[in-house]
Write an enzyme that holds these catalytic residues in place. Structure first.
Site, PDB file in Angstrom:
ATOM      1  N   HIS A 188      -9.690   1.014   5.429  1.00 11.75           N
ATOM      2  CA  HIS A 188      -7.948   1.161   5.589  1.00 11.75           C
ATOM      3  C   HIS A 188      -8.210   2.132   6.918  1.00 11.75           C
ATOM      4  O   HIS A 188      -9.234   3.374   6.990  1.00 11.75           O
ATOM      5  CB  HIS A 188      -7.228   1.845   4.503  1.00 11.75           C
ATOM      6  CG  HIS A 188      -5.750   1.984   5.202  1.00 11.75           C
ATOM      7  ND1 HIS A 188      -5.204   2.894   5.484  1.00 11.75           N
ATOM      8  CD2 HIS A 188      -4.894   1.367   5.694  1.00 11.75           C
ATOM      9  CE1 HIS A 188      -3.872   2.806   6.292  1.00 11.75           C
ATOM     10  NE2 HIS A 188      -3.454   1.534   5.743  1.00 11.75           N
TER      11      HIS A 188
ATOM     12  N   SER B  93       3.571  -1.934  10.262  1.00  8.08           N
ATOM     13  CA  SER B  93       4.877  -1.819  10.260  1.00  8.08           C
ATOM     14  C   SER B  93       5.913  -3.302  10.896  1.00  8.08           C
ATOM     15  O   SER B  93       6.425  -3.491  10.572  1.00  8.08           O
ATOM     16  CB  SER B  93       5.420  -1.732  11.629  1.00  8.08           C
ATOM     17  OG  SER B  93       4.969  -0.298  12.210  1.00  8.08           O
TER      18      SER B  93
ATOM     19  N   GLY C 293       2.964   3.097  10.803  1.00  9.25           N
ATOM     20  CA  GLY C 293       3.626   3.431  10.712  1.00  9.25           C
ATOM     21  C   GLY C 293       4.148   4.076  11.738  1.00  9.25           C
ATOM     22  O   GLY C 293       4.909   5.273  11.875  1.00  9.25           O
TER      23      GLY C 293
ATOM     24  N   GLU D 176      -7.271   4.540   7.924  1.00 15.61           N
ATOM     25  CA  GLU D 176      -6.330   5.921   7.010  1.00 15.61           C
ATOM     26  C   GLU D 176      -8.048   7.043   6.909  1.00 15.61           C
ATOM     27  O   GLU D 176      -8.277   8.039   7.274  1.00 15.61           O
ATOM     28  CB  GLU D 176      -5.191   6.041   6.826  1.00 15.61           C
ATOM     29  CG  GLU D 176      -3.747   5.945   7.447  1.00 15.61           C
ATOM     30  CD  GLU D 176      -2.870   5.420   6.568  1.00 15.61           C
ATOM     31  OE1 GLU D 176      -2.730   5.587   5.496  1.00 15.61           O
ATOM     32  OE2 GLU D 176      -2.095   5.163   7.493  1.00 15.61           O
TER      33      GLU D 176
ATOM     34  N   GLY E 183       3.111  -1.224   4.454  1.00 17.62           N
ATOM     35  CA  GLY E 183       3.015   0.282   3.815  1.00 17.62           C
ATOM     36  C   GLY E 183       4.283   0.749   3.675  1.00 17.62           C
ATOM     37  O   GLY E 183       4.524   0.416   2.338  1.00 17.62           O
ATOM     38  N   GLY E 184       5.333   1.523   4.844  1.00 18.22           N
ATOM     39  CA  GLY E 184       6.196   2.599   4.799  1.00 18.22           C
ATOM     40  C   GLY E 184       7.623   0.720   3.514  1.00 18.22           C
ATOM     41  O   GLY E 184       7.831   2.022   2.562  1.00 18.22           O
TER      42      GLY E 184
ATOM     43  N   GLU F 166      -4.715  -5.050  10.629  1.00 14.34           N
ATOM     44  CA  GLU F 166      -4.349  -3.674  11.027  1.00 14.34           C
ATOM     45  C   GLU F 166      -4.191  -3.320  12.137  1.00 14.34           C
ATOM     46  O   GLU F 166      -5.184  -1.851  12.145  1.00 14.34           O
ATOM     47  CB  GLU F 166      -4.297  -2.990   9.440  1.00 14.34           C
ATOM     48  CG  GLU F 166      -3.631  -3.522   8.196  1.00 14.34           C
ATOM     49  CD  GLU F 166      -3.402  -2.608   7.604  1.00 14.34           C
ATOM     50  OE1 GLU F 166      -2.735  -2.485   6.507  1.00 14.34           O
ATOM     51  OE2 GLU F 166      -4.191  -0.872   7.077  1.00 14.34           O
TER      52      GLU F 166
ATOM     53  N   ASN G  34       0.967  -1.458  -0.243  1.00 16.98           N
ATOM     54  CA  ASN G  34      -0.006  -0.011   0.176  1.00 16.98           C
ATOM     55  C   ASN G  34       0.917   1.191   0.082  1.00 16.98           C
ATOM     56  O   ASN G  34       1.383   1.378   1.075  1.00 16.98           O
ATOM     57  CB  ASN G  34      -1.074  -0.333   1.525  1.00 16.98           C
ATOM     58  CG  ASN G  34      -2.038   1.165   1.568  1.00 16.98           C
ATOM     59  OD1 ASN G  34      -1.192   1.739   0.462  1.00 16.98           O
ATOM     60  ND2 ASN G  34      -1.880   1.161   2.476  1.00 16.98           N
ATOM     61  N   TRP G  35       1.181   1.938  -1.310  1.00  8.90           N
ATOM     62  CA  TRP G  35       2.132   3.025  -1.480  1.00  8.90           C
ATOM     63  C   TRP G  35       1.306   4.088  -0.650  1.00  8.90           C
ATOM     64  O   TRP G  35       1.947   5.332  -0.645  1.00  8.90           O
ATOM     65  CB  TRP G  35       2.031   2.829  -2.671  1.00  8.90           C
ATOM     66  CG  TRP G  35       3.294   2.772  -3.541  1.00  8.90           C
ATOM     67  CD1 TRP G  35       3.589   0.960  -3.148  1.00  8.90           C
ATOM     68  CD2 TRP G  35       3.618   2.279  -4.851  1.00  8.90           C
ATOM     69  NE1 TRP G  35       3.844   0.152  -3.804  1.00  8.90           N
ATOM     70  CE2 TRP G  35       3.972   1.142  -5.378  1.00  8.90           C
ATOM     71  CE3 TRP G  35       3.498   2.999  -6.146  1.00  8.90           C
ATOM     72  CZ2 TRP G  35       5.005   0.831  -6.332  1.00  8.90           C
ATOM     73  CZ3 TRP G  35       3.881   3.440  -6.969  1.00  8.90           C
ATOM     74  CH2 TRP G  35       5.461   1.707  -7.174  1.00  8.90           C
ATOM     75  N   LYS G  36       0.355   4.460  -0.190  1.00  9.71           N
ATOM     76  CA  LYS G  36      -0.432   5.206   0.397  1.00  9.71           C
ATOM     77  C   LYS G  36      -0.720   6.622  -0.424  1.00  9.71           C
ATOM     78  O   LYS G  36      -0.790   6.805  -2.000  1.00  9.71           O
ATOM     79  CB  LYS G  36      -0.069   5.253   2.058  1.00  9.71           C
ATOM     80  CG  LYS G  36      -0.299   4.642   2.509  1.00  9.71           C
ATOM     81  CD  LYS G  36      -0.278   4.559   3.635  1.00  9.71           C
ATOM     82  CE  LYS G  36      -0.586   3.514   4.947  1.00  9.71           C
ATOM     83  NZ  LYS G  36      -0.030   3.069   6.089  1.00  9.71           N
TER      84      LYS G  36
HETATM   85  P1  13P Z   1       3.135   0.628   7.921  1.00  9.45           P
HETATM   86  O1  13P Z   1       3.427  -0.689   6.873  1.00  9.45           O
HETATM   87  O2  13P Z   1       4.059   2.274   7.043  1.00  9.45           O
HETATM   88  O3  13P Z   1       2.789   0.629   9.342  1.00  9.45           O
HETATM   89  O4  13P Z   1       1.971   0.526   6.481  1.00  9.45           O
HETATM   90  C1  13P Z   1       0.887  -0.264   6.732  1.00  9.45           C
HETATM   91  C2  13P Z   1      -0.035   0.011   6.392  1.00  9.45           C
HETATM   92  O5  13P Z   1      -1.066   0.220   6.710  1.00  9.45           O
HETATM   93  C3  13P Z   1      -0.593  -0.797   5.160  1.00  9.45           C
HETATM   94  O6  13P Z   1      -1.995  -0.616   4.264  1.00  9.45           O
END
Ligand code: 13P
Length: 255
Positions: free
Chosen positions: A95, A212, A173, A97, A233-234, A167, A9-11
């Site tokens: 998600h 993470s 993050g 967020e 994510g990251g 999640e 997930n590149w966000k």
């Molecule tokens: P991180 O891997 O950056 O914690 O993000 C996880 C995430 O929200 C994937 O959708």
């Protein structure tokens, strides 16, 4: 036998130059990957060109969100059919967020899930508790409410063509990964809850962990019985880290 899925997930990250560099590295390192499904979920404006670029290869493409509506006067929204038309296979729905910033509630997320499937996409349904929920002993209650809203709206059979991502919000993050025990406990809870409606659907359902997940903690999480991959994510913005996670998932299958 559940084939693991590792999805990035590149966000809201990327640019044409950065995407080209990342994808060219991923094509090099994951070109021969076997036994694990891999996907990237870039920002919507890049989906069409990235799907073209990856077409025919082992890396699938997913969107980060879709509308709950089929078409019409919904300024700024994207229909599932549009995402499917430009080459998406998956779409993330719910998600945390978006639940937080766009106030997406369980009913809205369920409607997005239904709309995504109607358009032929595979939804990746995100569920997970806030820090205060975990500390207050409400993790299972919150996750059950998020899951039941979709089970009620879509029916359990819909989960034959869906993926769940657990999640924990406090792990996203933050560098604070759930311990393998904490993650496995909730994954088993989710599978049991689906099994309460249909044991076979539950047995075949892929439940990803997100929060993470990195190259150095992935193997420990992916080894667990009810963890069938990751939503990253990251670390998905780093070709070496993302490839290492995908390979770790593949090794679990081989093991
Ligand atoms: P991180 O891997 O950056 O914690 O993000 C996880 C995430 O929200 C994937 O959708």
């Amino acid at each position: 036998m559940r084939t693991p899925l590792v999805a990035g997930n590149w966000k809201m990250n990327g640019s044409r130059d950065a995407n080209r560099a990342l994808l060219s590295a991923l094509k090099g390192s994951l070109g021969d990957i076997r036994g694990v499904d891999v996907a990237v979920c870039p920002p919507a404006v890049y989906l069409a060109e990235i799907a073209n670029d990856l077409s025919g290869g082992p890396i699938a493409v997913g969107a980060q969100d879709c509308s709950d509506q089929e078409k019409g006067a919904y300024t700024g929204e994207l229909a599932g059919s549009m995402l499917a038309e430009v080459g998406c296979r998956y779409v993330i729905v719910g998600h945390s967020e978006r639940r937080e910033r766009q106030n997406e509630d369980n009913a809205w997320v369920a409607a997005k899930f239904v709309a995504a499937q109607a358009a032929g996409l595979t939804p990746i349904l995100c569920v997970g508790e806030q820090k205060a929920d975990r500390e207050g002993g409400r993790t299972e209650t919150v996750v059950a409410e998020q899951l039941d809203a979709v089970l009620d709206a879509a029916g359990v059979e819909a989960f034959e063509r869906a993926v769940i991502a657990y999640e924990p919000v406090w792990a996203i993050g933050t560098g604070l990964t759930a311990t393998p025990e904490q993650a496995q406990e909730v994954h088993a809870f989710i599978r049991n809850r689906v099994a309460g409606r249909d044991p076979q659907v539950a047995a075949d359902l892929r439940i990803l962990y997100g929060g993470s997940m990195k190259a150095d903690n992935a193997a420990g999480l992916l080894a667990l019985e009810d963890i069938d991959g990751g939503l990253i994510g990251g670390a998905s913005l780093d070709a070496d880290a993302f490839s290492a996670i995908a390979r770790a998932a593949g090794e679990q299958v081989a093991a």
